[in-house]
Design a protein around this motif. Structure first.
Motif, PDB file in Angstrom:
ATOM      1  N   LEU A 195      28.548  44.916  18.835  1.00  0.00           N
ATOM      2  CA  LEU A 195      27.144  45.285  18.555  1.00  0.00           C
ATOM      3  C   LEU A 195      26.260  44.168  19.094  1.00  0.00           C
ATOM      4  O   LEU A 195      26.500  42.987  18.795  1.00  0.00           O
ATOM      5  N   THR A 197      22.108  43.006  19.716  1.00  0.00           N
ATOM      6  CA  THR A 197      20.685  43.336  19.503  1.00  0.00           C
ATOM      7  C   THR A 197      19.865  42.605  20.568  1.00  0.00           C
ATOM      8  O   THR A 197      20.272  41.541  21.054  1.00  0.00           O
ATOM      9  N   LEU A 235      27.481  48.854  21.449  1.00  0.00           N
ATOM     10  CA  LEU A 235      26.278  49.496  20.903  1.00  0.00           C
ATOM     11  C   LEU A 235      25.151  48.471  21.008  1.00  0.00           C
ATOM     12  O   LEU A 235      25.285  47.347  20.513  1.00  0.00           O
ATOM     13  N   VAL A 237      21.404  47.726  19.968  1.00  0.00           N
ATOM     14  CA  VAL A 237      20.241  48.088  19.147  1.00  0.00           C
ATOM     15  C   VAL A 237      19.088  47.258  19.679  1.00  0.00           C
ATOM     16  O   VAL A 237      19.129  46.022  19.637  1.00  0.00           O
ATOM     17  N   THR A 238      18.097  47.932  20.253  1.00  0.00           N
ATOM     18  CA  THR A 238      17.070  47.196  20.982  1.00  0.00           C
ATOM     19  C   THR A 238      15.650  47.540  20.529  1.00  0.00           C
ATOM     20  O   THR A 238      15.345  48.708  20.276  1.00  0.00           O
ATOM     21  N   GLU A 252      20.507  52.238  20.947  1.00  0.00           N
ATOM     22  CA  GLU A 252      19.669  52.740  19.839  1.00  0.00           C
ATOM     23  C   GLU A 252      18.351  51.969  19.844  1.00  0.00           C
ATOM     24  O   GLU A 252      18.327  50.740  19.770  1.00  0.00           O
ATOM     25  N   GLN A 253      17.252  52.710  20.008  1.00  0.00           N
ATOM     26  CA  GLN A 253      15.927  52.095  20.086  1.00  0.00           C
ATOM     27  C   GLN A 253      15.358  51.927  18.680  1.00  0.00           C
ATOM     28  O   GLN A 253      15.430  52.855  17.873  1.00  0.00           O
ATOM     29  N   VAL A 254      14.794  50.747  18.387  1.00  0.00           N
ATOM     30  CA  VAL A 254      14.068  50.539  17.133  1.00  0.00           C
ATOM     31  C   VAL A 254      12.751  49.857  17.492  1.00  0.00           C
ATOM     32  O   VAL A 254      12.536  49.470  18.646  1.00  0.00           O
ATOM     33  N   GLU A 259      13.426  48.352  10.788  1.00  0.00           N
ATOM     34  CA  GLU A 259      14.227  49.406  11.451  1.00  0.00           C
ATOM     35  C   GLU A 259      15.487  48.797  12.060  1.00  0.00           C
ATOM     36  O   GLU A 259      16.577  49.371  11.986  1.00  0.00           O
ATOM     37  N   MET A 260      15.345  47.603  12.638  1.00  0.00           N
ATOM     38  CA  MET A 260      16.519  46.943  13.229  1.00  0.00           C
ATOM     39  C   MET A 260      17.520  46.599  12.113  1.00  0.00           C
ATOM     40  O   MET A 260      18.728  46.807  12.261  1.00  0.00           O
ATOM     41  N   ALA A 263      19.347  49.768  11.150  1.00  0.00           N
ATOM     42  CA  ALA A 263      20.259  50.212  12.232  1.00  0.00           C
ATOM     43  C   ALA A 263      21.481  49.299  12.320  1.00  0.00           C
ATOM     44  O   ALA A 263      22.617  49.764  12.470  1.00  0.00           O
ATOM     45  N   VAL A 264      21.266  48.004  12.196  1.00  0.00           N
ATOM     46  CA  VAL A 264      22.378  47.042  12.341  1.00  0.00           C
ATOM     47  C   VAL A 264      23.305  47.112  11.131  1.00  0.00           C
ATOM     48  O   VAL A 264      24.531  47.232  11.273  1.00  0.00           O
TER      49      VAL A 264
END
Ligand code: PMT
Length: 401
Positions: A195, A197, A235, A237-238, A252-254, A259-260, A263-264
């Protein structure tokens, strides 16, 4: 001289007679810049579209155009080329060459070498949409795919023959990216769940304005891209960035830190490695306005409140994950980073001095120190892609310990 991504790799680039042959020059140039040795083999028809000299100028290697020309060295060229190749790339791949390879026809240098090679073969079809939709062509592609040949899906859109549809050569950068993946799928990251970010969170103040930071996402995207190239299941998460989603990476857009956080934390437990390169806002506006704040009102005040610390929470919950944080510091780099390593229960922290020139936010390079409980490794200023590669090497080393 600095080792480049594809240094030592030999790529045989077959070029056949399609209008997209000129794009093969860009592919050859990109691979050469990445340090690969590029050996071009052109069919007779290809030479109608691009001069061999063009490829020779780009690759600094003689271009092979005819199987029966006097071999330059004692080896029979098509066999030695087939053996030398680490990857066999055909750009563009016409219906003709696809048909030849699929049916074992070897009547020129390219088709003969393609048949003799043990290397992975990656085809980038390009042709008229009706030819591409022809069931014979499709069954040839299907047969080759089943035999393990790679096929770079053509793009759709306006074709040189004046019609819309699928058959246009895939973008050269996509072909290069897939070629790199074929060459660099080293076992060390194969199948590892990672994962990553990236980017700078945006904390809304009103429907128009937000508190942000200078993160472009380049560092995190580089980590995701390199990990995917080396076989990891990534994955990303950006937060919002202007960057293209990296190939082979789930994105996955945040927008906000919260929100991050959601998601994380939702996927953290199933990850093997977590790398937090995102610039997460520590604070957000407390009084987020539902409507755009008018400037005719009295001077607005922004009261701030704290955001959750995602990395600290990951440290608290850590079971088997290998946890990597970044430290964006402008002073006392090592002291601050070492404190974060300890306080957030990290396995490794990447300390970057964001006040240094060509380092940190936005730029394509970064100068970092990799700090773990075992040691600290100061890297010179490198491209963010190279920093990512060195970071992944370090993680492999530490995980093996
Ligand atoms: O995106 P680029 O333009 O390429 O720039 C790269 C970068 C400078 C953003 C990157 O190299 C970097 O340093 N990222 C971390 C930026 C940051 O937030 O550093 P920090 O020292 O404030 O945070 C320390 C760590 O805690 C980071 O891993 C961060 O993701 C994490 N954090 C911070 C705050 C918070 N609320 N939650 C977090 O998880």
């Amino acid at each position: 001289m600095q080792k480049k991504f594809l240094t030592g790799q030999c790529i045989v680039l077959g070029v056949t007679g399609g209008i997209a042959a000129y794009k093969a020059v860009e592919v050859a140039s990109s691979l050469k810049k990445l340090g690969a040795e590029v050996q071009v083999v052109m069919t007779e028809a290809a030479q109608e579209f691009v001069q061999p000299l063009t490829f020779r100028a780009v690759t600094h290697n003689p271009v092979i155009t005819d199987m029966f020309a006097e071999p330059k060295s004692w080896e029979v060229e098509h066999i030695s080329l087939a053996q030398k190749a680490d990857l066999f790339l055909i750009v563009p791949a016409t219906a003709n060459i696809i048909g030849k390879i699929a049916n074992g026809i070897a009547d020129d240098m390219l088709s003969t070498t393609a048949m003799a090679t043990q290397a992975s073969v990656l085809l980038a079809p390009a042709m008229n949409v009706n030819m591409y939709n022809n069931p014979i062509l499709q069954s040839n592609i299907d047969k080759l795919s089943k035999l393990g040949y790679g096929v770079v899906e053509p793009a759709s859109g306006y074709l040189a023959c004046g019609v819309e549809g699928k058959g246009r050569l895939a973008a050269p950068e996509k072909i290069v990216e897939l070629a790199i993946r074929e060459l660099t799928l080293s076992a060390d990251w194969q199948g590892v769940k990672v994962l990553v970010t990236a980017g700078g969170t945006q904390e809304p103040w009103d429907p128009v304005r937000y508190l942000g930071n200078h993160s472009s996402g380049k560092m995190g995207y580089a980590v995701a891209k390199v990990a995917a190239r080396r076989g990891a299941e990534v994955l990303l998460v950006t937060a919002p960035t202007a960057l293209e989603s990296p190939l082979g990476v789930e994105v996955e857009q945040v927008q906000t830190a919260r929100e991050m956080y959601e998601a994380v934390l939702a996927v953290a437990a199933e990850q093997e490695v977590i790398i937090k390169a995102a610039a997460v806002a520590d604070y957000r506006p407390q009084n987020k306005a539902e409507d755009k704040i008018k400037k005719d009102e009295s001077e607005p005040l922004i009261n701030l409140e704290r955001n959750p610390d995602i990395l600290a929470e990951l440290g608290r919950r850590k079971e088997r994950q290998f946890l990597v944080g970044f430290a964006a510091e402008s002073e006392q780099l090592l002291t601050n980073a070492q404190a974060k390593l300890k306080n957030k229960n990290l396995d490794l922290i990447v300390a970057n001095d964001i006040s240094a020139v060509d380092s940190g936010f936005k730029v394509d390079t970064n100068q970092v120190v990799l700090i773990s409980a075992q040691d600290q490794q100061e890297l010179p200023k490198l491209s963010k892609m190279e920093v990512a590669a060195r970071l992944l090497d370090k993680i492999v080393e530490l995980r093996e310990e």
